[in-house]
Design a protein around this motif. Structure first.
Motif, mmCIF file in Angstrom:
data_model
loop_
_atom_site.group_PDB
_atom_site.id
_atom_site.type_symbol
_atom_site.label_atom_id
_atom_site.label_comp_id
_atom_site.label_asym_id
_atom_site.label_seq_id
_atom_site.Cartn_x
_atom_site.Cartn_y
_atom_site.Cartn_z
ATOM 1 N N ILE A 34 -3.603 -7.977 4.014
ATOM 2 C CA ILE A 34 -5.013 -7.990 3.840
ATOM 3 C C ILE A 34 -5.048 -7.772 2.569
ATOM 4 O O ILE A 34 -4.804 -5.550 1.687
ATOM 5 N N PRO A 35 -5.558 -8.158 1.740
ATOM 6 C CA PRO A 35 -6.397 -7.692 0.238
ATOM 7 C C PRO A 35 -6.987 -6.655 0.528
ATOM 8 O O PRO A 35 -7.695 -5.943 0.840
ATOM 9 N N HIS A 36 -6.576 -4.934 -0.367
ATOM 10 C CA HIS A 36 -6.809 -3.797 -0.823
ATOM 11 C C HIS A 36 -6.922 -3.224 1.120
ATOM 12 O O HIS A 36 -8.167 -2.575 1.348
ATOM 13 N N PHE A 37 -5.863 -3.763 1.911
ATOM 14 C CA PHE A 37 -5.466 -3.218 3.259
ATOM 15 C C PHE A 37 -5.872 -1.633 3.583
ATOM 16 O O PHE A 37 -6.815 -1.336 4.035
ATOM 17 N N TYR A 38 -5.601 -0.404 2.880
ATOM 18 C CA TYR A 38 -5.388 0.574 2.902
ATOM 19 C C TYR A 38 -7.228 0.932 2.644
ATOM 20 O O TYR A 38 -7.736 1.523 3.689
ATOM 21 N N MET A 39 -7.855 0.694 2.273
ATOM 22 C CA MET A 39 -9.123 1.103 1.896
ATOM 23 C C MET A 39 -10.248 0.737 3.336
ATOM 24 O O MET A 39 -10.831 1.116 3.380
ATOM 25 N N TRP A 40 -9.467 -0.898 4.017
ATOM 26 C CA TRP A 40 -10.405 -1.477 4.328
ATOM 27 C C TRP A 40 -10.374 -0.397 6.163
ATOM 28 O O TRP A 40 -10.678 -0.609 6.976
ATOM 29 N N PHE A 41 -8.722 -0.213 6.132
ATOM 30 C CA PHE A 41 -8.330 0.495 7.002
ATOM 31 C C PHE A 41 -8.696 1.889 7.050
ATOM 32 O O PHE A 41 -9.234 2.218 8.344
ATOM 33 N N GLY A 42 -9.455 2.203 6.426
ATOM 34 C CA GLY A 42 -9.581 3.606 6.052
ATOM 35 C C GLY A 42 -11.101 3.795 6.387
ATOM 36 O O GLY A 42 -11.517 4.845 7.566
ATOM 37 N N ALA A 61 1.059 -1.305 -0.027
ATOM 38 C CA ALA A 61 0.297 0.280 -0.439
ATOM 39 C C ALA A 61 0.855 1.534 -0.152
ATOM 40 O O ALA A 61 0.453 2.582 -1.436
ATOM 41 N N TRP A 62 2.319 1.193 1.080
ATOM 42 C CA TRP A 62 3.041 2.457 0.520
ATOM 43 C C TRP A 62 4.252 1.757 1.242
ATOM 44 O O TRP A 62 4.705 0.492 2.068
ATOM 45 N N SER A 67 6.475 6.255 -1.082
ATOM 46 C CA SER A 67 5.732 5.649 -1.889
ATOM 47 C C SER A 67 4.780 4.703 -2.574
ATOM 48 O O SER A 67 4.532 4.364 -0.816
ATOM 49 N N PHE A 68 4.188 4.719 -3.418
ATOM 50 C CA PHE A 68 2.523 3.337 -3.613
ATOM 51 C C PHE A 68 2.982 2.613 -4.896
ATOM 52 O O PHE A 68 2.134 3.027 -5.743
ATOM 53 N N PRO A 69 4.320 1.414 -4.114
ATOM 54 C CA PRO A 69 4.031 0.241 -5.915
ATOM 55 C C PRO A 69 3.230 -0.247 -6.061
ATOM 56 O O PRO A 69 3.104 -1.201 -6.907
ATOM 57 N N GLY A 70 2.094 -0.152 -4.822
ATOM 58 C CA GLY A 70 0.672 -1.553 -4.489
ATOM 59 C C GLY A 70 0.095 -0.660 -6.801
ATOM 60 O O GLY A 70 -0.056 -0.260 -6.455
ATOM 61 N N GLN A 71 -1.016 -1.982 -6.035
ATOM 62 C CA GLN A 71 -1.724 -2.078 -7.331
ATOM 63 C C GLN A 71 -3.409 -1.699 -6.612
ATOM 64 O O GLN A 71 -4.392 -1.618 -7.366
ATOM 65 N N GLU A 72 -3.555 -2.790 -5.758
ATOM 66 C CA GLU A 72 -5.327 -2.300 -5.041
ATOM 67 C C GLU A 72 -5.402 -1.166 -4.382
ATOM 68 O O GLU A 72 -4.977 -0.986 -3.428
ATOM 69 N N PHE A 73 -5.932 -0.214 -5.578
ATOM 70 C CA PHE A 73 -6.382 1.453 -5.326
ATOM 71 C C PHE A 73 -7.629 1.305 -5.694
ATOM 72 O O PHE A 73 -8.483 0.720 -6.751
ATOM 73 N N PRO A 97 -2.706 7.320 -4.405
ATOM 74 C CA PRO A 97 -3.884 6.778 -4.546
ATOM 75 C C PRO A 97 -4.973 7.511 -3.759
ATOM 76 O O PRO A 97 -4.555 9.134 -2.647
ATOM 77 N N LEU A 98 -6.102 7.527 -3.825
ATOM 78 C CA LEU A 98 -7.151 8.230 -3.952
ATOM 79 C C LEU A 98 -7.947 7.801 -1.738
ATOM 80 O O LEU A 98 -8.009 8.457 -1.912
#
Length: 268
Positions: free
Chosen positions: A163-171, A84-85, A218-224, A236-237
């Protein structure tokens, strides 16, 4: 408030509004690393606020240490392993669990401390005489329990914490939901929170642009859920929505909840 006090507050707010620009220019001019950037963006304002509100230093520091060390180790570890970052460079040769840098922990404590002190000085003007409230003890217990589970998983089955899409679920769970709950239970608090968020939105946009141009993270992932581009940088958004737009609202929601009991007792 007298005219003298109003002029003084206007001058202070003007300095605080100029500071993110000064901090960014200083960071570029000195080619500062991430640790130095924390001291520039957060450290100097924190020193000023501490000087102005010496009686609030201990409370803000205790809350920042409790909420800013173990939680950020868990969050940053999960953010790194899910890409995610990433914080690519550290001044130290070692990292916690091989992932979490000293800079991120210092950043977390600094962000919490300056947020709380800014809120208390410009918006709340409240002194909490009790250093450790019962609710703060509960927060510490919850954090230690969660960290124990996290530690057990990392040591025995690290893939279990991917956790897939971790940033989204954490937020959604730890940032958005508490804000919604605070809005339902105590909408009067959110009014003050939004004033603080307005300032830190401005500061964090400048910090984000500076950090990405300097390569601090940086934000190297793609699960955003999407991407946004500002001033030549892309992120990422989730970073825009949860960190830049909502993080301070969430931090103050936690702070107000775990301090509210003591305030009610002191005001009786």
């Amino acid at each position: 408030m007298t005219n003298t006090q109003k002029r003084k507050e206007t001058i202070e707010l003007t300095i605080f509004l100029l500071w993110p620009i000064i901090a960014a220019v200083s960071s570029f001019a000195t080619k500062a690393n991430l640790l130095a950037s924390v001291l520039i963006f957060y450290g100097l304002p924190s020193l000023y606020l501490s000087y102005k509100m010496k009686e609030n230093i201990k409370n803000a520091a205790i809350f920042s240490l409790i909420a800013g060390i173990l939680p950020v180790i868990m969050i940053d570890y999960l953010g790194h392993i899910t890409k995610a970052w990433v914080v690519p460079v550290s001044i130290l040769p070692w990292r916690v669990f091989g992932v979490v840098t000293l800079e991120v922990i210092v950043w977390s404590i600094g962000a919490l401390y300056v947020t709380v002190m800014f809120y208390e000085y410009f918006l709340e003007r409240h002194i909490t005489h009790k250093l450790v409230t019962p609710r703060l003890k509960y927060l510490l217990i919850i954090i230690i329990a969660l960290f124990s589970v996290f530690l057990a998983k990392v040591l025995t089955s690290p893939q279990a914490v991917h956790i897939p899409h971790f940033y989204m679920w954490f937020g959604l769970i730890f940032i958005l939901l508490p804000i919604i709950a605070e809005g339902v239970n105590s909408p009067q608090h959110l009014t003050k929170f939004f004033k603080a968020q307005a300032y830190f939105f401005y500061l964090n946009v400048i910090y984000e642009i500076t950090a990405l141009k300097q390569g601090w993270w940086s934000f190297p992932g793609q699960e955003f859920i999407g991407w946004v581009s500002i001033s030549g940088v892309t992120f990422p958004l989730e970073e825009l929505f949860f960190y830049i737009m909502l993080m301070v609202l969430a931090l103050l929601t936690y702070f107000e909840f775990f301090e509210r009991e003591s305030k009610k007792r002191e005001n009786k």
